[in-house]
Design an enzyme around this catalytic site. Structure first.
Site, short mmCIF file in Angstrom:
data_model
loop_
_atom_site.label_atom_id
_atom_site.label_comp_id
_atom_site.label_asym_id
_atom_site.label_seq_id
_atom_site.Cartn_x
_atom_site.Cartn_y
_atom_site.Cartn_z
N SER A 7 0.63 -0.58 0.48
CA SER A 7 0.14 0.28 0.16
C SER A 7 0.74 1.56 -0.21
CB SER A 7 -0.62 0.07 1.51
OG SER A 7 -0.15 0.20 2.66
N ARG A 22 13.26 -8.09 4.70
CA ARG A 22 14.57 -9.15 3.94
C ARG A 22 15.49 -7.99 5.15
NH1 ARG A 22 17.13 -14.38 1.90
NH2 ARG A 22 18.58 -13.94 1.90
N ASN A 52 13.68 4.27 3.67
CA ASN A 52 12.54 2.66 4.52
C ASN A 52 11.51 3.58 5.52
OD1 ASN A 52 11.58 0.17 5.22
ND2 ASN A 52 12.76 0.77 8.10
N HIS A 111 8.72 2.51 8.77
CA HIS A 111 8.30 1.81 9.52
C HIS A 111 7.28 2.58 10.97
CE1 HIS A 111 8.79 -0.76 13.10
NE2 HIS A 111 8.86 -0.14 13.83
N ASP A 136 15.25 -0.22 11.43
CA ASP A 136 14.34 -0.11 11.93
C ASP A 136 15.41 1.68 12.34
OD1 ASP A 136 12.28 -1.19 10.18
OD2 ASP A 136 11.52 -2.26 12.74
N GLU A 191 1.40 7.04 7.23
CA GLU A 191 2.24 6.65 5.19
C GLU A 191 2.32 7.15 4.40
OE1 GLU A 191 3.61 2.41 6.70
OE2 GLU A 191 2.56 2.57 7.96
C1 GAR Z 1 3.70 -1.00 6.44
O1 GAR Z 1 3.06 -0.60 7.73
C2 GAR Z 1 5.36 -0.37 6.89
O2 GAR Z 1 5.28 1.03 7.36
C3 GAR Z 1 5.60 -1.31 7.27
O3 GAR Z 1 5.27 -2.90 7.07
C4 GAR Z 1 3.97 -2.57 6.76
C5 GAR Z 1 4.12 -2.77 5.01
O4 GAR Z 1 2.55 -2.08 4.21
N1 GAR Z 1 7.07 -1.89 7.51
C6 GAR Z 1 7.87 -2.18 8.91
O5 GAR Z 1 7.47 -2.78 10.00
C7 GAR Z 1 9.70 -2.05 8.70
N2 GAR Z 1 10.53 -2.31 9.30
P1 GAR Z 1 2.48 -2.07 3.37
O6 GAR Z 1 2.99 -3.29 2.51
O7 GAR Z 1 0.94 -1.79 2.28
O8 GAR Z 1 3.02 -1.13 2.11
#
Ligand code: GAR
Length: 215
Positions: free
Chosen positions: A14, A92, A108, A110, A146, A175
């Site tokens: 997303s 990964r 990135n 988070h 992170d 986000e």
């Molecule tokens: C998001 O909430 C992102 O912030 C998190 O994974 C999700 C991916 O959602 N990332 C982490 O936790 C990194 N440590 P998405 O595939 O819908 O963008």
């Protein structure tokens, strides 16, 4: 000058979609490639539907051979003349070598206000800590997970009756706002890394977020 961006995903994508949509309307960056390390990532179909080139580089066959996976990844990035990388739920870890090579050019996102609650289950961590404000962070990638110079953060109020899922949904909406803005800043050279900190040409908002709100 349009910067060529690759988005790396492992799942839903997303944030990838938010970046693609923002880049479609007057943006200093072009989303040139989406790479997934899993062929079943739902985000791949969305990228294709948006007309973005996609590539699957399965990481599983590489097992613990991170450098082997990254050699294939780097070759793909070179092929597509990628200048910037955005990680969007890319599950990964990288070697320090790969991170060093891309330092200052790899972002990135988070879903917490880093440095609080890195790693897994950030929303559960936030609720267990009883914080009243949480949010999301866009940061440059460093070898530590992170962590890294913070480019942009967005905040939401935490309610007493929040569940991890409810909080996650509100943070996800933030986000989708901050990631495109952070990429816009980076792609337009509005970002400067000074040691462990990131300085930007953008100003601070005058808005305050105070939680809870007494009515
Ligand atoms: C998001 O909430 C992102 O912030 C998190 O994974 C999700 C991916 O959602 N990332 C982490 O936790 C990194 N440590 P998405 O595939 O819908 O963008």
């Amino acid at each position: 000058m349009m910067r060529r961006v690759a988005i790396l995903i492992s799942g839903r994508g997303s944030n990838m979609t938010a970046l693609i949509e923002a880049a479609a309307e007057g943006f200093p960056a072009r989303i040139a490639l989406v790479i997934s390390n899993r062929s079943d990532a739902a985000g791949l179909a969305h990228a294709k539907a948006a007309g973005v080139a996609t590539l699957v580089i399965e990481s599983k066959p590489f097992g613990s051979d991170r450098a082997g996976f990254e050699a294939v990844l780097q070759a793909a990035l070179d092929d597509h003349q990628i200048e910037l990388i955005c990680l969007g739920g890319f599950m990964r870890l990288f070697t320090a070598d790969f991170v060093q090579r891309w330092f200052g050019r790899m972002l990135n996102i988070h879903p917490s206000l880093l440095p609080s609650f890195p790693g897994l289950d950030p929303h559960g961590q936030a609720l267990r800590a009883g914080v009243k404000i949480s949010g999301a962070t866009v940061h440059f990638v460093i070898p530590e997970t992170d962590a890294g110079p913070i480019v942009m953060q967005g905040a939401v109020a935490v309610a007493d009756d929040d569940t991890p899922d409810r909080l996650a949904a509100r943070v996800l909406a933030i986000e989708h706002k901050i990631y495109p803005q952070a990429l816009r800043l980076l792609a337009s050279s509005g970002v400067r890394v000074e040691g462990e900190l990131c300085r930007t040409t953008a100003g601070a908002s005058a808005d305050e977020l105070i939680s809870p709100t007494i009515i």
